[in-house]
Design an enzyme around this catalytic site. Structure first.
Site: not given
Ligand SMILES: Cc1ncc(C[n+]2csc(CCOP(=O)(O)OP(=O)(O)O)c2C)c(N)n1
Ligand SMILES: [Mg+2]
Lengths: 319, 310
Positions: A43, A64, A89
């Protein structure tokens, strides 16, 4: 995207894309640059660098605070870490780490926040950094840089790597019009005048610069001559350029994709209050969180339009 | 169809939290409750939720369908299997069971369940992520009373759940709090801080559900951080932990039943799932089994809906 149309600008790439490409292109020139990501390199576009220099890209996971601490260690050991996440974040989740591990010891960490502002659109308020400029410019010794377009980003990324000390670079998600050319000169700490005018100066940065140029065209049709100043560096602020604008045009409108308090408007007003008092009007998203929606619809709903700048300009000229 | 049987009151079993728990007069425990669906009805409901998820994210043109899909069995069992006691007529009723979606980007699965419960019209699902809609891209508790926590910045929901569980405990309420986290989200240090604090107060009224779908934004969870043997890690924090196949609704029901029976410590369910479960045959040919943060194209959505037909 209608931004920049009235000013005759053509649509270019997003600032985050320009950042990723610039970082990769500078990879050989700056061999100590490394990236530290929190699972969103695809991203923030640091993945462009990390794919080209795999041994220099680290992904510490969705963590983070740790990410910023790791960057501080890398900087203390002589690297130039570029640490990035969504601006919300990076600056909010890891603010104490930024304060304690980066700003306080004045380490050479480059902090890059993507997806800043409400123009990210549909993801909604939780992903929108609208307080990041206030947070980051509150910290002593942290340079805060907000590029307006892709060409200027290229120059400012280089400036960021050459600058010694912590830098915060704010990037937007969406494609924006091109304002600068490849040979434009941009220096951290020096505002760029993009258009001359006599009756007032519109000071803007980031996405708002294109909108300010549109507003200047609309104002011209109304017989108001507006100067436009790109204040890409909020801290350290270019006092000289602001004072000159006040001396020569008498009035200011400050436009930013941010909350009203602690951002560009506050920074400019504290300069003028001390050095060149003058009437100022502010264009920002208001004291509120935004919501999900399409980027243009959101900009309209939250008052970040050329019309809003025109109205502010007319108001400031009537004061 | 309204699944709720208003006016049916029964005496709910008191949850004995720990030795400090206070009992309120039994009338406090009388709640409106809806009849749990049968196993077959629940299986049918998983398809209904999945169809909603596909339709609303494709209509929105953005969102996280694959992250929503993995959690469908768990959400279905919680909302329609009799585990969650709550009342659409009074969403902030103080003794409601709470569901906090810490992995807030998977909110389509929650909106689908809430609409099916009758909190808002099913048609409203199609306004997802549009300007002015209450159904924002991430949960917003100020916009909708049935949303328990505003999430979207990962890592924070379990702490909020600890707060709810502590408050329910203080007020002698029998309400249970469920928090769903992503496996990538487990990288956030705050999650582990929350685990430790829940153990300190022996919050048996708190259940953490880790939706271990194997992927996060930039790839496989095991490649980003090696946290994935969650059971021993969470157990070492003093929690009761079960690991199940979270896309098998019978295993989900069994695990939730056991979690409710534990009275002396917080409980966790490591729910091993597949991201995109239910539409994987449609996603697989794209070569992207994570399919993170992307809606299905109209063509793929058609195929997925055909696959999910009754
Ligand atoms: C604090 C924070 N860092 C980064 C993000 C960006 N982000 C959104 S979804 C995601 C991946 C999430 O992975 P997981 O917890 O395994 O959930 P899944 O989508 O696999 O169900 C990220 C990094 C966020 N929403 N919040
Ligand atoms: Mg996952």
């Amino acid at each position: 995207m209608t931004i920049g149309q009235a000013a005759g600008l053509k649509l270019g790439k997003a600032v985050r894309d320009a950042f990723g490409t610039a970082l990769k292109e500078l990879g050989n020139e700056f061999p100590t640059v490394v990236t530290v990501d929190g699972d969103v390199g695809n991203s923030t576009r640091t993945e462009v660098f990390a794919k080209a220099f795999p041994e220099r890209g680290f992904n510490v996971g969705i963590a983070e605070s740790n990410m910023v601490g790791v960057a501080a260690g890398l900087a203390a050991a002589g690297k130039i870490p570029v640490v990035s996440s969504f601006a919300a974040f990076l600056t909010c989740n890891a603010y104490d780490q930024i304060r304690m591990c980066v700003a306080y010891p004045h380490l050479n960490v480059k902090m890059v926040g993507s997806h800043a502002g409400i123009s990210i659109g549909e993801d909604g308020a939780s992903q929108m950094a609208i307080e990041d400029i206030a947070l980051m410019s509150a910290l002593p010794g942290v340079a805060v840089v907000v590029p307006a377009d892709a060409p200027s980003t290229k120059h400012l990324v280089k400036g960021m790597l050459e600058h010694h000390g912590p830098v915060y670079l704010r990037c937007g998600r969406i494609d924006v019009p091109e304002i600068y050319g490849p040979d434009s000169v941009l220096t951290i700490g020096k505002a760029n005048q993009l258009r001359d005018g006599k009756n007032l100066t519109i000071i803007a940065n980031g996405l708002m610069v294109g909108i300010a140029l549109d507003a200047a065209v609309a104002l011209e049709a109304k017989g108001i001559s507006a100067r436009v100043l790109d204040l890409h560096t909020v801290s350290p602020i270019d006092q000289e350029a602001i004072v000159k604008a006040v001396k020569e045009t008498g009035r200011l409108v400050v436009a930013e994709e941010h909350l009203p308090h602690g951002g560009v408007g506050s920074a400019v007003a504290s300069v003028t209050a001390q050095l060149a008092p003058c009437p100022i009007e502010f264009v920002n998203i208001g004291n509120t969180y935004a919501e999900s929606g399409d980027p243009e619809g959101l900009l309209k709903k939250y008052g970040l339009t050329a019309e809003a700048i025109v109205a502010a300009a007319e108001k400031v000229c009537s004061r | 169809m309204n699944l709720w049987r208003h006016g049916v009151h029964w005496l709910r079993e008191d949850l004995l939290l720990n030795k400090f728990s206070r009992r309120l007069p039994s009338k406090e425990y009388r709640v409106a409750i809806f009849k749990p669906l049968s196993l077959d009805e629940m299986k049918a409901k998983t398809k209904v939720l999945r169809r909603h998820i596909v339709r609303m994210t494709t209509e929105a043109g953005s969102g996280h369908p694959s992250s929503s899909m993995s959690a469908v069995e768990m959400v279905t069992a919680l909302f329609f299997g009799g585990f969650m006691q709550h009342d659409p007529a009074q969403p902030r009723w103080n003794n409601r069971d709470r569901f906090i979606l810490s992995k807030g980007h998977a909110v389509p699965v929650l909106y689908a369940a809430l609409a099916e419960c009758g909190y808002f019209p099913v048609e409203e699902l199609m306004t997802l992520r549009k300007l002015g809609s209450r159904l924002e891209g991430h949960p917003n508790m100020k916009r909708l009373d049935c949303i328990e926590a505003s999430t979207g910045s990962l890592g924070q929901g379990l702490s909020v759940g600890v707060g709810h569980a502590l408050a329910c405990h203080m007020d002698g309420l029998s309400a249970h709090t469920y928090v769903m986290l992503g496996d990538g989200e487990m990288g956030e240090g705050q999650v582990w801080e929350a685990l430790a604090s829940a153990e300190k107060y022996k919050l048996a009224n708190l259940t953490a559900i880790v939706d271990q779908n194997g992927y996060q934004q930039t790839g496989a969870t095991k490649d980003v951080l090696k946290l994935t043997e969650f059971q021993p890690k969470i157990e070492s924090f003093g929690w009761h932990v079960q690991t199940i196949n979270g896309n098998d609704i019978e295993q989900v029901i069994a695990a939730l039943t056991i979690a409710r029976s534990i009275k002396d410590r917080p409980t966790a369910i490591v729910s091993k799932t597949q991201k995109g479960f239910g539409i994987l045959p449609v996603l697989a040919p794209t070569g992207d089994l994570n399919y993170h943060g992307k809606p299905l194209s109209k063509e793929l959505a058609e195929k997925a809906l055909a696959l999910l037909a009754d």
